[in-house]
Design a protein around this motif. Structure first.
Motif, PDB file in Angstrom:
ATOM      1  N   HIS A   1       0.880  -1.178   0.030  1.00 14.14           N
ATOM      2  CA  HIS A   1      -0.013   0.173   0.120  1.00 14.14           C
ATOM      3  C   HIS A   1       0.875   1.228  -0.158  1.00 14.14           C
ATOM      4  O   HIS A   1       2.021   1.311   0.819  1.00 14.14           O
TER       5      HIS A   1
ATOM      6  N   VAL B   1      -1.124  -3.179  12.631  1.00 11.99           N
ATOM      7  CA  VAL B   1      -1.591  -3.921  11.578  1.00 11.99           C
ATOM      8  C   VAL B   1      -0.691  -4.305  10.579  1.00 11.99           C
ATOM      9  O   VAL B   1      -0.747  -5.068   9.385  1.00 11.99           O
ATOM     10  N   GLY B   2       0.596  -3.818  10.515  1.00 10.91           N
ATOM     11  CA  GLY B   2       1.730  -4.129   9.492  1.00 10.91           C
ATOM     12  C   GLY B   2       2.909  -3.267   9.660  1.00 10.91           C
ATOM     13  O   GLY B   2       3.131  -2.377  10.419  1.00 10.91           O
TER      14      GLY B   2
ATOM     15  N   TYR C   1       6.150  -0.702   7.931  1.00  6.34           N
ATOM     16  CA  TYR C   1       6.253   0.343   6.975  1.00  6.34           C
ATOM     17  C   TYR C   1       7.578   0.540   6.596  1.00  6.34           C
ATOM     18  O   TYR C   1       8.315  -0.008   7.290  1.00  6.34           O
TER      19      TYR C   1
ATOM     20  N   LEU D   1       3.181  -7.452  11.860  1.00  6.11           N
ATOM     21  CA  LEU D   1       3.018  -8.598  10.867  1.00  6.11           C
ATOM     22  C   LEU D   1       2.722  -9.940  11.625  1.00  6.11           C
ATOM     23  O   LEU D   1       2.303 -11.046  11.285  1.00  6.11           O
TER      24      LEU D   1
ATOM     25  N   GLU E   1      -1.010  -8.913  16.904  1.00  4.54           N
ATOM     26  CA  GLU E   1      -1.682  -7.527  16.691  1.00  4.54           C
ATOM     27  C   GLU E   1      -1.486  -6.896  18.109  1.00  4.54           C
ATOM     28  O   GLU E   1      -2.749  -6.126  18.426  1.00  4.54           O
TER      29      GLU E   1
ATOM     30  N   ARG F   1       0.929  -0.800  19.558  1.00  2.00           N
ATOM     31  CA  ARG F   1       1.995  -0.387  19.397  1.00  2.00           C
ATOM     32  C   ARG F   1       3.014   0.092  20.296  1.00  2.00           C
ATOM     33  O   ARG F   1       2.247   0.549  21.307  1.00  2.00           O
TER      34      ARG F   1
ATOM     35  N   GLY G   1       3.215   0.447   2.911  1.00  2.00           N
ATOM     36  CA  GLY G   1       2.859  -0.548   3.980  1.00  2.00           C
ATOM     37  C   GLY G   1       2.559  -1.735   3.654  1.00  2.00           C
ATOM     38  O   GLY G   1       2.090  -2.020   2.651  1.00  2.00           O
TER      39      GLY G   1
ATOM     40  N   PHE H   1       0.602  -4.811   5.232  1.00  2.00           N
ATOM     41  CA  PHE H   1      -0.357  -5.214   6.304  1.00  2.00           C
ATOM     42  C   PHE H   1      -0.476  -6.556   6.441  1.00  2.00           C
ATOM     43  O   PHE H   1      -0.502  -7.492   5.520  1.00  2.00           O
ATOM     44  N   ARG H   2      -0.729  -7.052   7.588  1.00  2.00           N
ATOM     45  CA  ARG H   2      -1.107  -8.394   7.994  1.00  2.00           C
ATOM     46  C   ARG H   2      -2.002  -9.107   7.425  1.00  2.00           C
ATOM     47  O   ARG H   2      -1.781 -10.385   6.824  1.00  2.00           O
TER      48      ARG H   2
ATOM     49  N   ASP I   1      -3.105  -9.003   4.421  1.00  2.00           N
ATOM     50  CA  ASP I   1      -2.415  -9.216   2.966  1.00  2.00           C
ATOM     51  C   ASP I   1      -1.317 -10.177   2.974  1.00  2.00           C
ATOM     52  O   ASP I   1      -1.171 -10.867   1.939  1.00  2.00           O
TER      53      ASP I   1
END
Length: 191
Positions: A62, A80-81, A83, A118, A121, A124, A138, A140-141, A143
């Motif tokens: 993304h 969620v993922g 970067y 990844l 969850e 952060r 990005g 994300f988990r 995907d």
């Protein structure tokens, strides 16, 4: 060890030498404007992947643009993922008081952060803010999980690289903690 305070996000930021917890082990150089494919090729977690494998990741990456002082994610929100900084720079910080923030790392082109999201969850552990106009990629988990289901060999290759990277960071962190412990013990002997 601290350096002069920096302004960002309408608060005072203090740089902290502990950025090695966040800093990438390798800091690749790249041209100012490059494709997502070329950016991925230089990130250690994609090490050893061929062109077709990188294209699979390019499909699920993304692309995001952030303005200076714009928050990418907040400490405490669900991860969620990961970067990757494609252009610009990002500060990772923790709140130390109402007006001060401790910078853990300042990341630039080709460096990445948030990769533990990844795997799970959990919330952060710090906040990420663009320190200048930036392009960020990005992964994300959801995907990644879909990719693992569709292409298990590629997913395992990625997860193995991720595990190796996390292991290297953990070893480095342990070395820093041991050095701090040794300093603490030395100061006890002196006093």
């Amino acid at each position: 060890m601290t350096t002069p305070n920096h302004k960002a996000d309408n608060s005072i930021l203090k740089f902290h030498a502990g950025d090695s917890l966040w800093r990438n082990i390798f800091s690749p150089n790249s041209s100012p404007k490059e494709s997502v494919f070329n950016t991925l090729r230089k990130v250690p977690v994609f090490k050893g992947m061929n062109k077709s494998e990188l294209k699979e990741f390019d499909k699920i990456i993304h692309r995001r643009k952030y303005k200076e002082d714009e928050t990418i994610f907040w400490e405490g929100e669900p991860g969620v993922g990961m970067y990757i900084v494609q252009e610009g720079s990002v500060a990772i910080y923790k709140d130390t008081s109402q007006e001060e923030k401790e910078i853990l790392a300042e990341l630039t082109r080709g460096e990445f952060f948030g990769e533990l999201a990844l795997l799970d969850e959990t919330p952060r552990s710090a906040t990420a803010v663009a320190t200048e106009n930036s392009k960020v990629l990005g992964l994300f988990r959801p995907d990644l999980i879909d990719l693992i289901e569709r292409k298990p060999r590629l997913g395992n290759k990625f997860l193995f690289q991720l595990a190796m990277l996390i292991g290297e960071r953990l070893k480095h962190t342990n070395e820093e903690l041991q050095a701090l412990w040794n300093k603490l013990e030395e100061s006890k002997v002196i006093t």
